[in-house]
Scaffold this motif. Structure first.
Motif, PDB file in Angstrom:
ATOM      1  N   ASP A 278       0.853  -1.207   0.073  1.00  0.00           N
ATOM      2  CA  ASP A 278      -0.062  -0.237  -0.031  1.00  0.00           C
ATOM      3  C   ASP A 278       1.048   1.305  -0.041  1.00  0.00           C
ATOM      4  O   ASP A 278       0.551   2.125  -0.770  1.00  0.00           O
ATOM      5  CB  ASP A 278      -0.981  -0.065   1.131  1.00  0.00           C
ATOM      6  CG  ASP A 278      -1.907   1.203   1.309  1.00  0.00           C
ATOM      7  OD1 ASP A 278      -2.182   1.675   0.157  1.00  0.00           O
ATOM      8  OD2 ASP A 278      -2.294   1.442   2.072  1.00  0.00           O
ATOM      9  N   HIS A 281       2.421   1.708  -3.466  1.00  0.00           N
ATOM     10  CA  HIS A 281       1.207   2.207  -4.442  1.00  0.00           C
ATOM     11  C   HIS A 281       0.989   3.587  -4.292  1.00  0.00           C
ATOM     12  O   HIS A 281       1.014   4.517  -5.311  1.00  0.00           O
ATOM     13  CB  HIS A 281      -0.032   1.250  -3.993  1.00  0.00           C
ATOM     14  CG  HIS A 281      -0.961   1.987  -4.745  1.00  0.00           C
ATOM     15  ND1 HIS A 281      -1.286   1.690  -6.374  1.00  0.00           N
ATOM     16  CD2 HIS A 281      -2.134   2.772  -4.600  1.00  0.00           C
ATOM     17  CE1 HIS A 281      -2.390   2.226  -6.828  1.00  0.00           C
ATOM     18  NE2 HIS A 281      -2.925   2.905  -5.749  1.00  0.00           N
ATOM     19  N   GLU A 285       1.763   6.506  -6.954  1.00  0.00           N
ATOM     20  CA  GLU A 285       0.718   7.393  -7.206  1.00  0.00           C
ATOM     21  C   GLU A 285       1.172   8.904  -7.080  1.00  0.00           C
ATOM     22  O   GLU A 285       0.862   9.768  -7.819  1.00  0.00           O
ATOM     23  CB  GLU A 285      -0.467   7.182  -6.489  1.00  0.00           C
ATOM     24  CG  GLU A 285      -1.803   7.844  -6.746  1.00  0.00           C
ATOM     25  CD  GLU A 285      -3.169   7.607  -6.042  1.00  0.00           C
ATOM     26  OE1 GLU A 285      -4.076   8.126  -6.244  1.00  0.00           O
ATOM     27  OE2 GLU A 285      -2.925   6.723  -5.136  1.00  0.00           O
TER      28      GLU A 285
END
Length: 401
Positions: A278, A281, A285
């Protein structure tokens, strides 16, 4: 004618080829809205800046979320590391407990030997102290005898007795004997004191060593008791018995605890890996958004065009050479044109062969490619009378104008 232009064009999009060079300008007129490339670029810049503002807010929010995720990851990794340390501690403690009886017995032998040495050192220390006392007594007696002899000689001299060779020789012999005795006694006292101090130091060090080993034995028993307290009640040895007699049972219980903790580690590691994924990610992003901050996205031009033509409900909207590259930055604009649902028909003027090829492949309900003569209708001076007397129809798809 201008008020009839919508009826002559495709209801959504008409693509018109133009010369790649000087040509009559398409001007704004009643019922005709012209959008040129410079105008579209300016509107696209505004849309891009609005998008960047939204992206900056999004990046700030993502950074806050990323900080929270990184904190969770730090806690998860710490939990994994702690359970691994717990597991290893239980295993080390089990090995220590198994070896404890041999360790205790070996140190008991060492303590016994040290105590025997201490008894011998104490005996030697007492003997050295007695020897020192004897030397001190001898020196005191010698000092008293010498002092008495000197007193007698001094008394004879004080009575005025004539000095003779015999008395002088006796005085000299007495002085030499006194000096010799004092020197020997001083040496004997120094040696006795040195021996006494050495034996005292040896005794003190031996006592400290025995005390240290005894303390270590107590600490081992205390630690063993604390390890017993870590065990479940059903595997603890009887509380009224010496746990040193049950070290094998204690070690087995500790190894069982280590296995229990070890079984927790994969789940904790998997949870930490999910948080790490997470985190990665969100990092990607954020990096992707930051990388696109300074770019003009193809969708920006499409949004800008939608804003420019969105309020036009009557007449036509002429896009004067606003698309020049079907594969580059204008690709998003072409996609927007193909999917457009305009209130007023759109007319795209282009000299780009790729764009014209794209127009040829348009579905019938999305748009059409008109002939080059159509541009004459758009560059002509508007005339309301011409509209009513000489209606003109655009050639249908596939006809030669």
């Amino acid at each position: 004618m201008i008020r009839r232009e919508p009826a002559l064009l495709h209801p959504r999009l008409t693509v018109v080829p133009v010369d790649d060079g000087p040509r009559p300008a398409v001007v704004d007129a009643p019922g005709r809205t012209v959008v040129r490339r410079a105008q579209l670029h300016a509107a696209t810049a505004v849309v891009s800046e609005r998008r960047r503002a939204v992206m900056r807010d999004r990046i700030a929010a993502l950074r806050g979320e990323l900080a929270a995720v990184e904190a969770r990851l730090a806690d998860a990794d710490a939990a994994v590391a702690q359970r691994c340390r717990d597991r290893d501690s239980f295993r080390d403690a089990a090995a220590w407990a198994e070896a404890l009886p041999d360790t205790v017995r070996a140190q008991q032998v060492v303590i016994a030997d040290a105590e025997a040495d201490l008894v011998a050192q104490l005996r030697e220390s007492r003997e050295a102290a007695r020897a020192l006392d004897r030397v001190l007594e001898q020196r005191a007696s010698a000092d008293a005898a010498i002092a008495e002899a000197r007193r007698q000689l001094d008394a004879m001299s004080a009575q005025g007795a004539p000095a003779d060779d015999q008395r002088q020789q006796a005085a000299a012999a007495l002085a030499a004997q006194a000096a010799s005795v004092e020197a020997r006694l001083a040496e004997a006292e120094a040696a006795a004191r040195t021996r006494s101090e050495q034996t005292k130091r040896i005794v003190t060090e031996a006592e400290r060593s025995i005390e240290q080993m005894t303390r270590e034995q107590r600490d081992r028993h205390q630690r063993l008791g604390e390890l017993v307290d870590c065990l479940p009640g059903d595997v603890r040895p009887p509380h009224d018995e010496d746990p040193l007699h049950h070290t094998a049972t204690i070690a087995a219980g500790l190894r069982a605890l280590a296995d229990t903790v070890d079984a927790e580690v994969p789940g904790l590691s998997a949870a930490a890996d999910r948080v790490r994924a997470d985190r990665d990610h969100r990092r990607d992003e954020v990096a992707g958004l930051e990388a696109s901050l300074d770019r003009v996205e193809p969708e920006d031009a499409a949004a800008a065009l939608a804003e420019l033509v969105g309020d036009v409900e009557d007449g036509v909207v002429v896009l004067d050479d606003v698309v020049a590259d079907e594969h580059g930055a204008d690709a998003g604009l072409l996609r927007a044109l193909e999917a457009a649902e305009p209130a007023a028909p759109l007319v795209l003027l282009t000299a780009d062969l790729g764009v014209l090829g794209w127009a040829i492949d348009l579905p019938a309900d999305a748009g059409t490619l008109a002939g080059p003569r159509t541009v004459e209708l758009l560059t002509a001076v508007p005339s309301t009378e011409l509209v009513s007397s000489q209606p003109t129809a655009l050639p249908s798809r596939g006809e030669n104008p």
